[in-house]
Design an enzyme around this catalytic site. Structure first.
Site, PDB file in Angstrom:
ATOM      1  CD  GLU A  11      52.697   4.075  28.836  1.00 32.21           C
ATOM      2  OE1 GLU A  11      53.295   5.144  29.031  1.00 32.21           O
ATOM      3  OE2 GLU A  11      52.426   3.274  29.743  1.00 32.21           O
ATOM      4  CE  LYS A  28      54.593   1.569  32.175  1.00 34.34           C
ATOM      5  NZ  LYS A  28      53.692   2.745  32.118  1.00 34.34           N
ATOM      6  CE1 TYR A  65      56.389   5.199  40.844  1.00 34.04           C
ATOM      7  CE2 TYR A  65      56.201   7.583  40.889  1.00 34.04           C
ATOM      8  CZ  TYR A  65      56.716   6.439  40.332  1.00 34.04           C
ATOM      9  OH  TYR A  65      57.557   6.532  39.254  1.00 34.04           O
ATOM     10  CB  CYS A  93      56.314   4.924  30.247  1.00 28.28           C
ATOM     11  SG  CYS A  93      56.224   6.607  30.895  1.00 28.28           S
ATOM     12  CB  SER A 136      56.216  11.058  30.209  1.00 32.57           C
ATOM     13  OG  SER A 136      56.724  11.865  31.251  1.00 32.57           O
TER      14      SER A 136
END
Lengths: 329, 309
Positions: free
Chosen positions: A44, A111, A117, A148, A174
């Site tokens: 990504e 995506k 968050y 992801c 990630s």
């Protein structure tokens, strides 16, 4: 069938440095070709780095950007998945993954789920995509792309499998966190991802390819650990955590058929049931009319506070709350 | 004093005796921590255009660990340890700092900050630059000035050394505000700021910090006999556990009490955390223009063109 050689390019992009990352992609693509790969997967935002913030607009490319076209031109006889910041005609920015095949951009996935968050702030800078489709690949099968966080939503692998995908590709940046020693691999994030990918592969009886980047952007480190999972849920290959590298894995695409014949989960899926219930759930959430045709649930006669389908008190002595109605206490 | 459920895991280095106490829920995978931290240090230095770091070495465990981590990431030849004793500093602190320097084989430098500090507060009845009020200054004022003098020395030494100041504050002291703003907390980057003291001990043992340093009672050494735990009234394993459940695991007050933590401890720690929020943030800027740093001008610190050299 000739085995498919998949190259996982677990690289460390330079944040905001498009030229350097493009060069790195070209090098790795050439190396993968030399290694006999038929599918090359990059992580990504491999072309831009992840923690871009306001840089996102500065590194964005339109689909017809010559730099992308040039990269695509290097995929003669190959399939490659790359990821970048895409700028749409209306100037929305997306985190996109593109399938490049035989010298052209065959398909773009934007995506869908933008985590905003915890340590993530993607929705501040990007627009979410709103199409989830598979693509017929030169590999002779349909392929589903996801980025992801897309894989943290069950509907994504499920929909892709129902749409005919036999190979699900997730490209990720990630961030590693939660170093508690209790975790299987010493890193909470990696342990969760491994569980997800084995589960998805098994439930969709498809190959799952996961390519996660390494290196650091600012304070966050990306843990790599890219994987290829067989349709049985068995991990065929797991790349080392944190190590940059190009890893090749050979898979028998014919395993999908064998798995699906023996374990016909996809045959037995009930999309019409799912759709019906989803419609009901949506209607309830938005306060629209309920599906009058739905059957009442069994419940004790005269359940306290039971209400009828239109919200009035129920007169039916047998009537409990109809499906979708909650009993209030 | 704080107490709570569960027996603590007793960690010992060789079975010969307890080296430190490690609450089981705080145990980390030290191999991964070393890997991530080494990458972080290299990245922070290289992206800024540097290959060297310097650490203010106190003789305590935090700065010893950071020195080991920098040496591991960049090589000992890339590390300068600066020892900055005050005349009342414990001689043991200097011995332990020397132990680290000898073990690592890195460059070191000693700067006695006594004349700088005494020059302000005065000494032996003589007035210093701070005047009459400074002569009567509390230990808090003196301690803060010492911490800030050390910061001044470190940043000055960073120029001839051609390196960046590496921070040594841990998560426990940062959360309760047991730190001097722009003093010991000042740094270019901090590799251990997300590790509780208990985790610092675990990692220190894993990377080979000398046992004498791991074993001794932590102290700011700002006055003779001072120890963190006597000053705060908490033991570190207890405090770390409470902070971990309160902050990392988002337990409510009621849940913390049910877990066995004392209400006085919960109240006190909550207050310490809340009243030190300002120490953990960049000073606020009044929003006036169209784009304001940290609000709606958000760029990575490191990007093409951001290296100073």
């Amino acid at each position: 069938m000739q085995p498919l050689r998949i190259a996982l390019v677990q690289l460390s992009p330079r944040l905001g440095d498009l030229e350097a990352n493009l060069a790195q992609h070209r090098e790795r693509l050439a190396a993968a070709r030399l290694a006999g790969a038929g599918l090359v997967v990059f992580p990504e935002l491999g072309l831009t780095g992840y923690q871009l913030q306001d840089l996102a607009a500065e590194v964005a490319m339109r689909i017809d950007d010559p730099r992308l076209q040039d990269l695509a031109a290097e995929t003669g006889g190959l399939s490659a998945v790359i990821s970048f910041v895409e700028e749409a005609d209306d100037h929305r920015l997306f985190i996109s993954a593109a399938l490049l095949e035989d010298g052209a951009i065959r398909f773009v996935h934007r995506k869908l789920f933008l985590p905003t968050y915890g340590l993530f702030d993607e929705r501040r800078f990007f627009a979410p995509g709103d199409r989830l489709r598979t693509v017929a690949s030169r590999l002779g099968i349909k392929v589903g792309l996801a980025v992801c966080e897309d894989f943290w939503h069950l509907a994504v692998p499920e929909t892709l499998a129902l749409d005919g995908a036999q190979l699900l590709i997730n490209v990720s940046s990630s961030p590693g966190r939660d170093l508690a020693a209790i975790h299987e691999v010493g890193l909470g994030t990696a342990a969760s991802w491994r569980t997800l990918m084995r589960t998805y592969a098994q439930l969709t009886t498809s190959f799952v390819v996961f390519c996660n980047r390494v290196g650091m952007d600012e304070t966050i480190s990306f843990w790599g650990g890219s994987e290829v999972i067989a349709p049985s849920g068995e991990a065929l290959f797991t790349a080392p955590l944190f190590d940059e590298g190009l890893y090749t894995v050979d898979v028998e695409l014919g395993d999908v058929r064998r798995e699906r014949v023996g374990l016909p989960l996809l045959r037995d899926e009930r999309p019409e049931l799912h759709l019906r219930e989803l419609r009901r759930i949506l209607a309830e959430r938005t306060g629209l009319d309920l599906d009058e045709a739905s059957e009442p649930l069994d419940s004790p006669p005269g359940a306290p506070g039971a209400v009828g389908p239109k919200g009035g008190p129920t007169g039916d002595p047998k009537g409990g709350p109809t499906r979708g109605q909650r009993t209030r206490r | 004093m704080i107490s709570g459920p569960g027996p603590s895991h007793r960690e010992s280095s060789d079975g010969a005796g307890r080296l430190f106490e490690l609450p089981p829920e705080l145990a980390i995978d030290t191999g991964i921590a070393q890997r991530v931290i080494a990458g972080f240090i290299r990245n922070q230095l290289r992206q800024a255009g540097f290959s060297r770091g310097l650490v203010g070495l106190s003789g305590g465990i935090d700065s010893a660990l950071v020195a080991f981590l920098v040496a591991e990431a960049m090589g000992p030849e890339s590390l300068l340890c600066v020892l900055m004793p005050y005349r009342t500093s414990s001689p043991e602190s200097a011995e332990h700092a020397r132990l680290v320097v000898d073990r690592l084989g890195c460059a070191s430098d000693v700067v006695d900050i006594s004349p700088m500090v005494d020059g302000y507060f005065g000494r032996d009845g003589e007035l210093g630059a701070g005047g009459a009020s400074a002569r009567e200054a509390s230990q808090l004022r003196r301690g803060n000035l010492m911490a800030r003098q050390r910061m001044c020395v470190l940043y000055d030494r960073s120029v001839p050394w051609g390196g960046l100041v590496v921070g040594t504050g841990n998560k426990t002291e940062s959360l309760i505000g047991y730190t001097t703003l722009f003093g010991d907390s000042a740094c270019a980057f901090n590799p251990i700021g997300d590790l509780y003291k208990s985790q610092v001990r675990q990692l220190a043992a894993a990377v080979g910090v000398p046992e004498a340093i791991i074993r001794k009672a932590p102290s700011a050494d700002l006055w003779p006999g001072q120890t963190d735990e006597s000053e705060a009234g908490f033991s570190y394993p207890e405090l770390d556990r409470l902070l971990f459940w309160m902050i990392d695991k988002r337990r409510t007050d009621e849940e913390l009490l049910e877990m066995g933590f004392a209400s006085t401890a919960v109240e006190r720690v909550k207050r310490l955390v809340a009243t030190s929020e300002f120490k953990r943030q960049v000073p606020p800027v009044a929003k006036l223009g169209p784009r304001t740093t940290g609000v709606d001008y958000l760029y990575p610190r490191r990007r093409p063109g951001s290296a100073r050299r």
